[in-house]
Motif scaffolding. Structure first.
Motif, mmCIF file in Angstrom:
data_model
loop_
_atom_site.group_PDB
_atom_site.id
_atom_site.type_symbol
_atom_site.label_atom_id
_atom_site.label_comp_id
_atom_site.label_asym_id
_atom_site.label_seq_id
_atom_site.Cartn_x
_atom_site.Cartn_y
_atom_site.Cartn_z
ATOM 1 N N VAL A 147 -5.345 0.473 -13.708
ATOM 2 C CA VAL A 147 -4.469 -0.563 -13.156
ATOM 3 C C VAL A 147 -3.215 -0.665 -14.013
ATOM 4 C CG1 VAL A 147 -4.217 -3.026 -12.658
ATOM 5 C CG2 VAL A 147 -6.374 -1.876 -12.139
ATOM 6 N N ARG A 148 -2.067 -0.577 -13.361
ATOM 7 C CA ARG A 148 -0.789 -0.668 -14.078
ATOM 8 C C ARG A 148 -0.143 -2.016 -13.784
ATOM 9 N NH1 ARG A 148 4.946 1.511 -12.639
ATOM 10 N NH2 ARG A 148 4.028 1.804 -10.582
ATOM 11 N N LEU A 149 0.408 -2.654 -14.823
ATOM 12 C CA LEU A 149 1.185 -3.876 -14.643
ATOM 13 C C LEU A 149 2.665 -3.543 -14.838
ATOM 14 C CD1 LEU A 149 -1.029 -6.419 -16.647
ATOM 15 C CD2 LEU A 149 -1.271 -5.661 -14.279
ATOM 16 N N ILE A 159 -0.357 -6.708 -9.615
ATOM 17 C CA ILE A 159 -1.065 -5.595 -10.234
ATOM 18 C C ILE A 159 -1.000 -4.369 -9.315
ATOM 19 C CG2 ILE A 159 -2.637 -7.273 -11.319
ATOM 20 C CD1 ILE A 159 -4.874 -6.166 -9.514
ATOM 21 N N GLU A 160 -1.039 -3.195 -9.921
ATOM 22 C CA GLU A 160 -1.090 -1.949 -9.145
ATOM 23 C C GLU A 160 -2.403 -1.241 -9.454
ATOM 24 O OE1 GLU A 160 1.000 1.524 -10.507
ATOM 25 O OE2 GLU A 160 1.592 2.097 -8.479
ATOM 26 N N ASP A 161 -3.325 -1.248 -8.484
ATOM 27 C CA ASP A 161 -4.593 -0.537 -8.642
ATOM 28 C C ASP A 161 -4.369 0.910 -8.227
ATOM 29 O OD1 ASP A 161 -7.167 0.418 -8.692
ATOM 30 O OD2 ASP A 161 -8.046 -1.375 -7.762
ATOM 31 N N ARG A 162 -4.422 1.821 -9.206
ATOM 32 C CA ARG A 162 -4.072 3.232 -8.976
ATOM 33 C C ARG A 162 -5.297 4.077 -8.638
ATOM 34 N NH1 ARG A 162 0.852 4.562 -10.812
ATOM 35 N NH2 ARG A 162 0.272 6.667 -11.445
ATOM 36 N N ARG A 163 -6.467 3.434 -8.520
ATOM 37 C CA ARG A 163 -7.707 4.208 -8.362
ATOM 38 C C ARG A 163 -7.998 4.693 -6.945
ATOM 39 N NH1 ARG A 163 -11.598 -0.166 -10.947
ATOM 40 N NH2 ARG A 163 -10.153 -1.486 -9.754
ATOM 41 N N MET A 212 -3.849 6.353 -2.835
ATOM 42 C CA MET A 212 -3.200 5.225 -2.163
ATOM 43 C C MET A 212 -3.256 4.023 -3.107
ATOM 44 S SD MET A 212 -3.708 2.887 1.134
ATOM 45 C CE MET A 212 -4.620 3.944 2.173
ATOM 46 N N HIS A 213 -2.214 3.917 -3.953
ATOM 47 C CA HIS A 213 -2.148 2.773 -4.864
ATOM 48 C C HIS A 213 -2.130 1.487 -4.044
ATOM 49 C CE1 HIS A 213 0.126 5.625 -7.824
ATOM 50 N NE2 HIS A 213 -1.164 5.900 -7.749
ATOM 51 N N HIS A 214 -2.890 0.491 -4.515
ATOM 52 C CA HIS A 214 -2.906 -0.826 -3.876
ATOM 53 C C HIS A 214 -2.244 -1.838 -4.806
ATOM 54 C CE1 HIS A 214 -5.513 0.824 -0.856
ATOM 55 N NE2 HIS A 214 -5.806 -0.349 -0.321
ATOM 56 N N LEU A 260 0.842 -1.203 0.000
ATOM 57 C CA LEU A 260 0.000 0.000 0.000
ATOM 58 C C LEU A 260 0.875 1.249 0.000
ATOM 59 C CD1 LEU A 260 -2.461 -1.234 2.793
ATOM 60 C CD2 LEU A 260 -2.555 -1.681 0.345
ATOM 61 N N GLU A 261 0.607 2.157 -0.936
ATOM 62 C CA GLU A 261 1.388 3.397 -1.053
ATOM 63 C C GLU A 261 0.532 4.560 -0.554
ATOM 64 O OE1 GLU A 261 3.121 3.823 -5.079
ATOM 65 O OE2 GLU A 261 2.286 1.850 -5.461
ATOM 66 N N GLN A 262 0.735 4.936 0.700
ATOM 67 C CA GLN A 262 -0.087 6.003 1.287
ATOM 68 C C GLN A 262 0.520 7.373 1.000
ATOM 69 O OE1 GLN A 262 -3.135 6.193 3.845
ATOM 70 N NE2 GLN A 262 -2.874 7.957 2.483
HETATM 71 MN MN MN Z 1 2.339 3.481 -7.286
#
Ligand code: MN
Ligand code: ADP
Ligand code: MN
Ligand code: MN
Ligand code: MN
Length: 373
Positions: free
Chosen positions: A331-333, A345-349, A261-263, A140-142
């Motif tokens: 979503v970024r891979l 996967i990176e959920d950027r939403r 907060m990217h997950h 998690l990127e807070q």
């Molecule tokens: Mn990120």
């Protein structure tokens, strides 16, 4: 009617810390453990705490007693039925008082045994348990913004001005002209590591006085638990500096960057060769359920909509997209994921003020199936 005046200064950071230290160094009787019970209040983003003395050091949440508080003062109950229960769910070392004292993260329940509206942990934990064999990992990127107690950005020019520095210089920036508040980020990092969190790293963000920390890679519920206690620790550290912290997804309007907060998420299947095909299947499921996710990806759907404008490395709010190494997608891979045939996967939403219990829970529900309710 009493006149309400907005705070101009915080008093906390100018209190005499040397005198305070004298009391902090007093030896405590060995059978007196200070326990800080911490919980999410009715706002769904702010946290509360209260302290009690235990006669032993709890090593797991089951060993810590349940406790009660006045839910009508936290937006979690009505005054005529206000007894609200704190159920311990995770124990940490207290970085403010040090060992043997503890922080106890709690779930909130009403007197009838039902979880409070802002208690989404049960939902998430049910899904973590259901899919335990898949070992769901989260990173998690807070992101967050430091502000003065008057609400204006920390170190931003007073009187309504914006920092002159171009945003691309602040990202991972060094130098007084480019960043503000490093002491807070640094102190927070040490405190989180002391407490025993899966704390991974920090960086200065694109907007002046905006920063990020990362929690991960965590297996199951620990990621979201650690994220919430790291928010508590951040509030406490920031108090010491007279600084306020906001997770608002678009704190200074459409001309300035947003706060998210990217997950990052993976399962055994995604991390094993052949996983790319499963990841593609997940993209389809996430696309179908896009608006269901957007409903709970921020404390307030509308402010996350302001953030997901298609500008400042975001994707539009109402359209799902995914791509490799593309930061303008939902979503970024990772680069090379196809060649490796596995990855995450990176959920950027999700917005900066999202509830990671809801986001992690919904990622599992949509990609792996099952219901957490
Ligand atoms: Mn990120
Ligand atoms: P960026 O800012 O480029 O998106 P960060 O380094 O801030 O990258 O965040 C990357 C995140 O990805 C970290 O939180 C890390 O824990 C997470 N991560 C790395 N590998 C995995 C994995 N296999 N599964 C889930 N999360 C992962
Ligand atoms: Mn009382
Ligand atoms: Mn990051
Ligand atoms: Mn970031």
């Amino acid at each position: 009617m009493a006149k309400r005046t907005l705070l101009k200064h915080s008093i906390n950071h100018i209190m005499n810390k040397k005198v305070f230290d004298r009391y902090m160094r007093l030896p405590m009787p060995c059978n007196k453990i200070l326990a800080t019970y911490v919980w999410i209040d009715g706002s769904g983003i702010n946290m509360r705490c209260k302290d009690r003395i235990l006669t032993y050091m709890p090593f797991c949440p089951e060993q810590a007693p349940e406790w009660h508080f006045d839910g009508s003062s936290t937006g979690q109950a009505t005054a005529d039925n206000s007894d609200t229960t704190l159920k311990p769910c995770a124990i940490y070392k207290d970085p403010f008082r040090c060992e043997p004292h503890v922080l106890i993260l709690c779930e909130v329940y009403h007197s009838d045994g039902k979880p409070a509206a802002s208690n989404n942990r049960k939902y998430c934990n049910n899904l973590c348990e259901l899919h335990a064999a898949e070992e769901p990992w989260f990173g998690l990127e807070q992101e967050y913004t430091m502000v003065d107690v008057d609400g204006w950005g920390l170190g931003w020019p007073k009187g309504g001005g914006f920092p002159a520095v171009k945003y691309q210089y602040s990202y991972c920036g060094v130098g007084a002209k480019y960043i503000a508040g490093r002491d807070v980020s640094e102190a927070h990092a040490k405190a989180c590591l002391y407490a025993g969190l899966d704390f991974e790293g920090t960086n200065a963000e694109v907007m002046f006085a905006c920063w990020e920390w990362q929690i991960g890679v965590s297996n199951g519920i620990k990621g979201a638990d650690d994220l919430w206690i790291s928010r508590y620790i951040m509030s406490r550290v920031a108090e010491d500096y007279g600084v306020d912290i906001t997770y608002h997804p678009k704190p200074f309007g459409h001309l300035h960057p947003g706060v998210g907060m990217h997950h990052n998420f993976s399962t055994n299947k995604m991390r094993t060769e052949g996983g790319y095909k499963f990841i593609e299947e997940c993209m389809k499921k996430l696309e179908t359920n896009h608006m269901k996710h957007m409903k709970v990806y921020g404390n307030d759907e509308m402010t996350n909509k302001m953030r997901l404008s298609g500008k400042f490395e975001t994707s539009p709010f109402d359209k799902f997209s995914w791509g490799i190494a593309n930061r303008k997608t939902s979503v970024r891979l990772q680069r090379g994921i196809k060649e490796k045939d596995k990855g995450y996967i990176e959920d950027r939403r999700p917005a900066g003020d999202c509830d990671p219990y809801l986001v992690c829970g919904l990622l599992m529900e949509t990609c792996l199936g099952g219901a957490g309710g």
